[in-house]
Scaffold this active site. Structure first.
Site, PDB file in Angstrom:
ATOM      1  N   CYS A   1       0.825  -1.227   0.000  1.00  0.00           N
ATOM      2  CA  CYS A   1       0.000   0.000   0.000  1.00  0.00           C
ATOM      3  C   CYS A   1       0.855   1.272   0.000  1.00  0.00           C
ATOM      4  CB  CYS A   1      -0.939   0.012   1.195  1.00  0.00           C
ATOM      5  SG  CYS A   1      -2.072  -1.369   1.202  1.00  0.00           S
TER       6      CYS A   1
ATOM      7  N   HIS B   1      -2.970   7.369   2.665  1.00  0.00           N
ATOM      8  CA  HIS B   1      -3.461   6.078   2.191  1.00  0.00           C
ATOM      9  C   HIS B   1      -4.835   5.841   2.835  1.00  0.00           C
ATOM     10  CE1 HIS B   1      -3.985   1.973   1.278  1.00  0.00           C
ATOM     11  NE2 HIS B   1      -3.608   1.504   2.459  1.00  0.00           N
TER      12      HIS B   1
ATOM     13  N   ASN C   1     -10.245   0.327   0.503  1.00  0.00           N
ATOM     14  CA  ASN C   1      -8.780   0.367   0.467  1.00  0.00           C
ATOM     15  C   ASN C   1      -8.314  -0.200  -0.873  1.00  0.00           C
ATOM     16  OD1 ASN C   1      -6.043  -0.125   0.723  1.00  0.00           O
ATOM     17  ND2 ASN C   1      -6.187  -0.975   2.789  1.00  0.00           N
TER      18      ASN C   1
HETATM   19  O1  UT7 Z   1      -3.762  -0.998   3.635  1.00  0.00           O
HETATM   20  C1  UT7 Z   1      -2.983  -1.791   4.447  1.00  0.00           C
HETATM   21  C2  UT7 Z   1      -3.247  -1.670   5.817  1.00  0.00           C
HETATM   22  N1  UT7 Z   1      -4.478  -2.276   6.293  1.00  0.00           N
HETATM   23  C3  UT7 Z   1      -5.090  -1.613   7.256  1.00  0.00           C
HETATM   24  O2  UT7 Z   1      -4.741  -0.514   7.579  1.00  0.00           O
HETATM   25  C4  UT7 Z   1      -6.197  -2.306   8.027  1.00  0.00           C
HETATM   26  C5  UT7 Z   1      -6.076  -1.949   9.482  1.00  0.00           C
HETATM   27  N2  UT7 Z   1      -7.039  -2.605  10.329  1.00  0.00           N
HETATM   28  C6  UT7 Z   1      -8.353  -2.235  10.343  1.00  0.00           C
HETATM   29  O3  UT7 Z   1      -8.776  -1.391   9.596  1.00  0.00           O
HETATM   30  C7  UT7 Z   1      -9.243  -2.866  11.384  1.00  0.00           C
HETATM   31  O4  UT7 Z   1      -8.465  -3.617  12.271  1.00  0.00           O
HETATM   32  C8  UT7 Z   1     -10.383  -3.752  10.806  1.00  0.00           C
HETATM   33  C9  UT7 Z   1     -11.403  -2.902  10.075  1.00  0.00           C
HETATM   34  C10 UT7 Z   1      -9.812  -4.810   9.877  1.00  0.00           C
HETATM   35  C11 UT7 Z   1     -11.091  -4.464  11.954  1.00  0.00           C
HETATM   36  O5  UT7 Z   1     -11.624  -3.484  12.827  1.00  0.00           O
HETATM   37  P1  UT7 Z   1     -11.358  -3.558  14.395  1.00  0.00           P
HETATM   38  O6  UT7 Z   1     -12.042  -2.415  14.998  1.00  0.00           O
HETATM   39  O7  UT7 Z   1      -9.873  -3.675  14.598  1.00  0.00           O
HETATM   40  O8  UT7 Z   1     -12.103  -4.871  14.760  1.00  0.00           O
HETATM   41  P2  UT7 Z   1     -11.544  -6.133  15.573  1.00  0.00           P
HETATM   42  O9  UT7 Z   1     -10.718  -6.971  14.672  1.00  0.00           O
HETATM   43  O10 UT7 Z   1     -10.943  -5.673  16.875  1.00  0.00           O
HETATM   44  O11 UT7 Z   1     -12.869  -6.873  15.903  1.00  0.00           O
HETATM   45  C12 UT7 Z   1     -13.859  -6.321  16.801  1.00  0.00           C
HETATM   46  C13 UT7 Z   1     -15.087  -7.204  16.745  1.00  0.00           C
HETATM   47  C14 UT7 Z   1     -14.762  -8.688  16.876  1.00  0.00           C
HETATM   48  O12 UT7 Z   1     -15.837  -9.297  17.557  1.00  0.00           O
HETATM   49  P3  UT7 Z   1     -15.729  -9.636  19.112  1.00  0.00           P
HETATM   50  O13 UT7 Z   1     -14.562 -10.559  19.237  1.00  0.00           O
HETATM   51  O14 UT7 Z   1     -15.502  -8.341  19.811  1.00  0.00           O
HETATM   52  O15 UT7 Z   1     -17.053 -10.274  19.420  1.00  0.00           O
HETATM   53  C15 UT7 Z   1     -14.740  -9.156  15.466  1.00  0.00           C
HETATM   54  O16 UT7 Z   1     -15.021 -10.533  15.348  1.00  0.00           O
HETATM   55  O17 UT7 Z   1     -15.708  -7.054  15.470  1.00  0.00           O
HETATM   56  C16 UT7 Z   1     -15.819  -8.327  14.838  1.00  0.00           C
HETATM   57  N3  UT7 Z   1     -15.670  -8.138  13.399  1.00  0.00           N
HETATM   58  C17 UT7 Z   1     -16.715  -7.882  12.614  1.00  0.00           C
HETATM   59  N4  UT7 Z   1     -18.019  -7.731  12.847  1.00  0.00           N
HETATM   60  C18 UT7 Z   1     -18.807  -7.449  11.802  1.00  0.00           C
HETATM   61  C19 UT7 Z   1     -14.532  -8.164  12.672  1.00  0.00           C
HETATM   62  N5  UT7 Z   1     -14.821  -7.919  11.376  1.00  0.00           N
HETATM   63  C20 UT7 Z   1     -16.148  -7.731  11.314  1.00  0.00           C
HETATM   64  C21 UT7 Z   1     -17.034  -7.456  10.264  1.00  0.00           C
HETATM   65  N6  UT7 Z   1     -18.358  -7.314  10.546  1.00  0.00           N
HETATM   66  N7  UT7 Z   1     -16.630  -7.315   8.991  1.00  0.00           N
END
Ligand code: UT7
Length: 333
Positions: A115, A255, A285
């Protein structure tokens, strides 16, 4: 010999027609429009279909950039394609773009910094102009990440979209163009975001396909924390290098990975929201294409004027990160 200044003299972008909305994703994985909007800022993304590959996204973007610069394909001395989703392992996507553009003679190569590709690419491409080796460089950021997505993995499939952005670089008047670049990497974070199979370590085979190793794998939380820390750090480093402060910046073009990353980084940097180019809601993204796509939207809406200071900041797999400061050289309408 006096230093030559390399600047952007033309821009173009392209995204595929097909829209994939959050509501479409609700039917594919256990997610919701509300979750995606609030956690990422994304509303929809564009995705390629069938046998459309990265070079097919790059070519219309490149043609638009050449048209904008008012030059023909035969003026191009070098095609530098930044991508981490090349059409094939080899030949380079840059050579495939050259063929599709019908350019008879020019140098062509790919640069892979995930990226951060466009930021790395701008730093590299501008040096060919500054040294006088080339007069015209076509720099393209193009990725078709959705070709490598596991549509059952809600942690990744909601994030990515496909697209391409291109710029033409030539010598510009003194004091304009790319004023400085800062590039960095930390291979210790290489496991955080990757496509494990398809390279020489694990060439594609029955085992890799059965285990989904040809898909994007990401530790979202760790990448998120890295991005929030590194975005302001990279911005500050490049600004210090060129002797400017955040108050001198007219537009920050980050980005587009997650709206929460952009907002948190903007707060740390102390830059107002209206100075930040954001289009993540429309495209998600798009990896290396995200900065030139955001730049193109800003430019086409006539918001950039000659002399404006633009700050590009990228981060991504590798881990890689970096930033460029550009003094805008194109005269507005
Ligand atoms: O371009 C290269 C770089 N890439 C990035 O910059 C990506 C960086 N990371 C992110 O943008 C975020 O980490 C994500 C959008 C991928 C995930 O968001 P988050 O706020 O970090 O969520 P999390 O992984 O901490 O998950 C929180 C909760 C979890 O449930 P529990 O365990 O709290 O019950 C996940 O299972 O949200 C759940 N979850 C979802 N729920 C609904 C994870 N993905 C989803 C989803 N829909 N798509």
């Amino acid at each position: 010999m006096a230093k030559a200044y390399a600047g952007i003299v033309g821009i173009g972008a392209y995204v595929p027609e097909k829209r994939l909305t959050n509501h479409d994703l609700e039917k594919m994985v256990d997610t919701s429009d509300e979750w995606i909007r609030t956690r990422t800022g994304i509303v929809e993304r564009r995705i390629v279909e069938g046998d459309i590959a990265t070079s097919d996204l790059a070519v219309p973007a490149a043609k638009a950039a050449l048209l904008d610069a008012g030059i023909g394909v035969d003026d191009v001395d070098l095609i530098l394609a930044t991508t981490s989703t090349p059409d094939m392992i080899f030949p380079s996507t840059a050579c495939l773009i050259q063929k599709k553009l019908g350019i008879k003679n020019c140098a062509a190569f790919d640069l892979q910094a995930a990226c951060t590709g466009f930021v790395y690419g701008l730093a590299v491409a501008s040096q060919f102009i500054e040294t006088g080796m080339y007069k015209t460089v076509l720099l393209i950021g193009a990725d078709a990440f959705t070709k490598h997505i596991n549509w059952k993995d809600r942690g990744t499939c909601i994030l990515f979209g496909d697209g391409a952005g291109a710029v033409v670089l030539q010598q510009v008047e003194e004091g304009y163009g790319v004023l400085g670049s800062y590039l960095d990497a930390d291979g210790k974070g290489s496991d955080l975001l990757k496509i494990p199979a398809g390279g020489s370590l694990q060439p594609g085979n029955e085992f890799t396909v059965k285990n989904g190793l040809h898909y994007v794998q990401m530790n979202g939380n760790e990448v998120f924390k890295f991005a929030v820390r590194i975005l302001p750090e990279a911005a500050t480093k490049v600004l210090n290098e060129v002797g400017l402060s955040i108050d001198d910046v007219d537009y920050l073009i980050p980005h587009q990975a997650n709206m929460r990353i952009i907002t948190a980084a903007a707060e740390r940097l102390g830059i107002k929201q209206e100075k930040i180019a954001v289009n993540i809601e429309m495209y998600g993204n798009t990896s290396t294409a995200s900065i030139p796509l955001a730049l193109n939207d800003l430019y086409k809406s006539n918001r950039i004027k000659k002399g404006d200071i633009l700050l590009f900041v990228g981060f991504g797999a590798g881990l890689t990160w970096g930033a460029n400061v550009v003094k805008w050289a194109i005269k507005g309408d």
